[in-house]
Design an enzyme around this catalytic site. Structure first.
Site: not given
Length: 191
Positions: A110, A112, A139, A148
């Protein structure tokens, strides 16, 4: 003889600007991944139309009325049918379930919009400004059951300028995301 490219499935919920950056990077001959499927929880997501125009397979289904387990089962089937090996979340605004993470353990990444572990969740830009931080950023991380909270694979810093609003900072961080995500995804699939 060149090694086969890793098949990536990209999940998005909106315009797909990070998806576009990943697709454009995948067009480079040296890129170790190819985009096999672009999927969304929002059938009207503009990113789906862009992917379709590029000849990329797409899939969409609204989870409304069917529930998360049925939605994720259908999504999982679509990813498997496209022979996806790695999933890249790119503006996908749904939390994936623990069982979905478990089925794809170590193969979901992912992007972020903060320098994790700072500012997990939403409103990251406003939170960084309100905290008086001098830098923000983005990130790329491995997705785990913790929001996260997975291993951070790479980051890019963006200075917070005097007079920045959440929107002006978000625009500059998004530019950094577009540079960082393709690079880190390529490194991730090649390891």
């Amino acid at each position: 003889m060149t090694a086969p490219k890793t098949k990536v499935g990209i999940l998005l919920s909106g315009r797909g600007s990070n998806m576009i950056a990943l697709v454009e990077a995948a067009r480079e001959p040296a890129c170790p991944y190819e985009v096999a499927l672009v999927a969304s929880d929002k059938p009207e997501a503009p990113g789906l139309a862009w992917a379709t125009d590029q000849g990329i397979a797409t899939w969409s289904l609204s989870p409304k009325g069917i529930g998360k387990p049925a939605y994720e089962a259908a999504l999982n089937s679509a990813l498997r049918a496209a022979h996806v090996e790695t999933i890249a979340l790119a503006g996908y605004m749904r939390l994936v379930s623990d069982s979905f993470v478990g089925a794809w353990r170590g193969r979901i990444v992912n992007i972020h919009p903060s320098l994790l572990p700072k500012y997990k969740g939403l409103d990251t830009h406003a939170r960084a400004i309100d905290a008086g931080d001098s830098v923000a950023g983005c990130s790329v991380h491995v997705v785990t059951e913790e929001l996260d909270g997975g291993e951070v694979l790479g980051q890019a810093e963006v200075p917070i300028l005097g007079g920045d609003t959440a929107d002006t900072l978000a625009a500059r961080v998004l530019e950094a995301e577009h540079r960082l995500y393709p690079k880190i995804l390529a490194e991730f699939v090649a390891r």
